[in-house]
Design a protein around this motif. Sequence first.
Motif, PDB file in Angstrom:
ATOM      1  N   GLY A  68       0.820  -1.310  -0.047  1.00  0.00           N
ATOM      2  CA  GLY A  68      -0.005  -0.030   0.026  1.00  0.00           C
ATOM      3  C   GLY A  68       0.755   1.319  -0.005  1.00  0.00           C
ATOM      4  N   ASP A  69       2.031   1.046   0.306  1.00  0.00           N
ATOM      5  CA  ASP A  69       3.094   2.242   0.183  1.00  0.00           C
ATOM      6  C   ASP A  69       3.394   2.557  -1.315  1.00  0.00           C
ATOM      7  N   ILE A  70       4.018   3.667  -1.339  1.00  0.00           N
ATOM      8  CA  ILE A  70       4.475   4.283  -2.629  1.00  0.00           C
ATOM      9  C   ILE A  70       5.729   5.022  -2.294  1.00  0.00           C
ATOM     10  N   ALA A  71       6.979   4.830  -3.104  1.00  0.00           N
ATOM     11  CA  ALA A  71       8.003   5.592  -2.790  1.00  0.00           C
ATOM     12  C   ALA A  71       8.483   6.535  -3.806  1.00  0.00           C
ATOM     13  N   ILE A  72       8.938   7.612  -3.031  1.00  0.00           N
ATOM     14  CA  ILE A  72       9.585   8.798  -4.145  1.00  0.00           C
ATOM     15  C   ILE A  72      10.935   8.563  -3.640  1.00  0.00           C
ATOM     16  N   VAL A  73      11.963   8.162  -4.659  1.00  0.00           N
ATOM     17  CA  VAL A  73      13.418   8.166  -4.461  1.00  0.00           C
ATOM     18  C   VAL A  73      14.159   9.033  -5.229  1.00  0.00           C
ATOM     19  N   VAL A  74      14.811  10.078  -4.479  1.00  0.00           N
ATOM     20  CA  VAL A  74      15.657  11.206  -4.805  1.00  0.00           C
ATOM     21  C   VAL A  74      16.990  10.784  -4.982  1.00  0.00           C
ATOM     22  N   LEU A  93       9.739  -5.899  -3.221  1.00  0.00           N
ATOM     23  CA  LEU A  93       8.701  -5.885  -2.490  1.00  0.00           C
ATOM     24  C   LEU A  93       7.427  -5.201  -2.957  1.00  0.00           C
ATOM     25  N   ASP A  94       7.468  -5.090  -4.433  1.00  0.00           N
ATOM     26  CA  ASP A  94       6.373  -4.722  -5.246  1.00  0.00           C
ATOM     27  C   ASP A  94       5.928  -3.292  -4.891  1.00  0.00           C
ATOM     28  N   ILE A  95       6.818  -2.538  -4.352  1.00  0.00           N
ATOM     29  CA  ILE A  95       6.323  -1.186  -3.992  1.00  0.00           C
ATOM     30  C   ILE A  95       6.558  -0.341  -5.171  1.00  0.00           C
ATOM     31  N   PRO A  96       5.566   0.376  -5.841  1.00  0.00           N
ATOM     32  CA  PRO A  96       5.694   1.449  -6.720  1.00  0.00           C
ATOM     33  C   PRO A  96       6.977   2.527  -6.491  1.00  0.00           C
ATOM     34  N   VAL A  97       7.679   2.907  -7.415  1.00  0.00           N
ATOM     35  CA  VAL A  97       8.707   3.976  -7.309  1.00  0.00           C
ATOM     36  C   VAL A  97       8.782   4.937  -8.135  1.00  0.00           C
ATOM     37  N   ILE A  98       8.711   6.145  -7.854  1.00  0.00           N
ATOM     38  CA  ILE A  98       8.757   7.557  -8.569  1.00  0.00           C
ATOM     39  C   ILE A  98      10.118   7.844  -8.199  1.00  0.00           C
ATOM     40  N   ALA A  99      10.901   8.059  -9.376  1.00  0.00           N
ATOM     41  CA  ALA A  99      12.131   8.779  -9.386  1.00  0.00           C
ATOM     42  C   ALA A  99      12.440   9.921  -9.800  1.00  0.00           C
ATOM     43  N   ALA A 114      12.482   2.473 -11.877  1.00  0.00           N
ATOM     44  CA  ALA A 114      11.412   3.185 -11.178  1.00  0.00           C
ATOM     45  C   ALA A 114      10.117   2.830 -12.075  1.00  0.00           C
ATOM     46  N   ASP A 115       9.092   3.065 -11.736  1.00  0.00           N
ATOM     47  CA  ASP A 115       7.844   2.960 -12.505  1.00  0.00           C
ATOM     48  C   ASP A 115       7.452   4.184 -13.313  1.00  0.00           C
ATOM     49  N   VAL A 116       7.964   5.425 -12.636  1.00  0.00           N
ATOM     50  CA  VAL A 116       7.780   6.676 -13.355  1.00  0.00           C
ATOM     51  C   VAL A 116       8.924   7.488 -12.960  1.00  0.00           C
ATOM     52  N   VAL A 117       9.679   8.218 -13.900  1.00  0.00           N
ATOM     53  CA  VAL A 117      10.936   9.065 -13.945  1.00  0.00           C
ATOM     54  C   VAL A 117      10.605  10.366 -14.223  1.00  0.00           C
ATOM     55  N   LEU A 118      10.882  11.450 -13.265  1.00  0.00           N
ATOM     56  CA  LEU A 118      10.763  12.749 -13.319  1.00  0.00           C
ATOM     57  C   LEU A 118      12.237  13.369 -13.637  1.00  0.00           C
ATOM     58  N   ASP A 119      12.384  14.128 -14.797  1.00  0.00           N
ATOM     59  CA  ASP A 119      13.781  14.658 -14.851  1.00  0.00           C
ATOM     60  C   ASP A 119      13.783  15.916 -14.298  1.00  0.00           C
ATOM     61  N   ALA A 120      14.856  15.837 -13.393  1.00  0.00           N
ATOM     62  CA  ALA A 120      15.192  16.771 -12.631  1.00  0.00           C
ATOM     63  C   ALA A 120      16.586  17.306 -12.754  1.00  0.00           C
ATOM     64  N   SER A 121      17.046  17.178 -14.213  1.00  0.00           N
ATOM     65  CA  SER A 121      18.546  17.571 -14.551  1.00  0.00           C
ATOM     66  C   SER A 121      18.597  19.115 -14.693  1.00  0.00           C
ATOM     67  N   VAL A 122      19.879  19.425 -14.539  1.00  0.00           N
ATOM     68  CA  VAL A 122      20.371  20.845 -14.717  1.00  0.00           C
ATOM     69  C   VAL A 122      21.522  21.089 -15.713  1.00  0.00           C
ATOM     70  N   THR A 123      21.694  22.128 -16.182  1.00  0.00           N
ATOM     71  CA  THR A 123      22.865  22.430 -16.961  1.00  0.00           C
ATOM     72  C   THR A 123      23.995  22.594 -16.218  1.00  0.00           C
ATOM     73  N   ALA A 124      23.781  23.120 -15.207  1.00  0.00           N
ATOM     74  CA  ALA A 124      25.116  23.559 -14.436  1.00  0.00           C
ATOM     75  C   ALA A 124      24.851  23.827 -12.869  1.00  0.00           C
TER      76      ALA A 124
END
Length: 187
Positions: free
Chosen positions: A79-85, A104-110, A123-133
Motif C-alpha cells: 500500500g506504500d508508494i516511494a519517491i526516490v531522490v 517488495l512490489d512497491i511502486p517507485v517514482i524517481a 522506477a515506475d515513473v521517472v521525472l527529469d530533475a536535470s540541470v545544465t550546471a
Amino acid sequence: MLHEAEAVRRASERLEPDVVAEALELLRTCTRLLICIGTGTSGLVAAKLAATFTVSGTPAVFLNASNALHGGLGLIQTGDIAIVVSNSGRTAETLQVAQQLNELDIPVIALTGDTQAPLAHQADVVLDASVTAEACPLEMVPTASAAVTLAMGDALAMSLAGRGGWSRGDLARVHPAGTLGAWARGQ
C-alpha cells in the motif's frame, strides 16, 4: 538565486504532462504511506518533501537510504508508494533500496538528474530533475539540482492536494500551532 530560478523554469518546461499525470495517478493509489528516500543532499530534499506531502494530506515519512538497508525497510508495507531522490541516479545505497522496493512490489517514482541512470531503470515513473550546471563555482555542489528537485516534489504534493480536495480546515487540523496554524483557523 537567479541561476537556481532559471534551472527550475527550464525543468518546468521540460516536464512531460503525461509523465506528471502518471506520477500523480500513482500517488493517488497510495493507501498507506508515501516513503521519501534519499541520501546526502538528496536525502535532505526527500525529508522536506515528506513534510510537505504530510502537511498537505498525504501521510509521508522520510527514510534515509543507508538506514533503510540496516533495518529501516521494515517500515515499508503493501500500500506504500516511494519517491526516490537521487541527482546522479547512481548512488549505491539508493540503488540497493530501489532494488529492494522492486522486490517488495512497491511502486517507485524517481526524481533524478539522469533519466538514463540505473535508478531510472528501476522506477515506475521517472521525472527529469536535470540541470545544465550547478550554482557553484566548481559546478559540483548540489544547488540548482536540489532546487529543481524540491520544486518538482512540491508541485506534485500541491497538485495532489488540490485534486484531493484538501482544504483550509484540513490544514488547521494537522497544523494547530504557529502562524500557519493560526491563519488556517482564520485567526
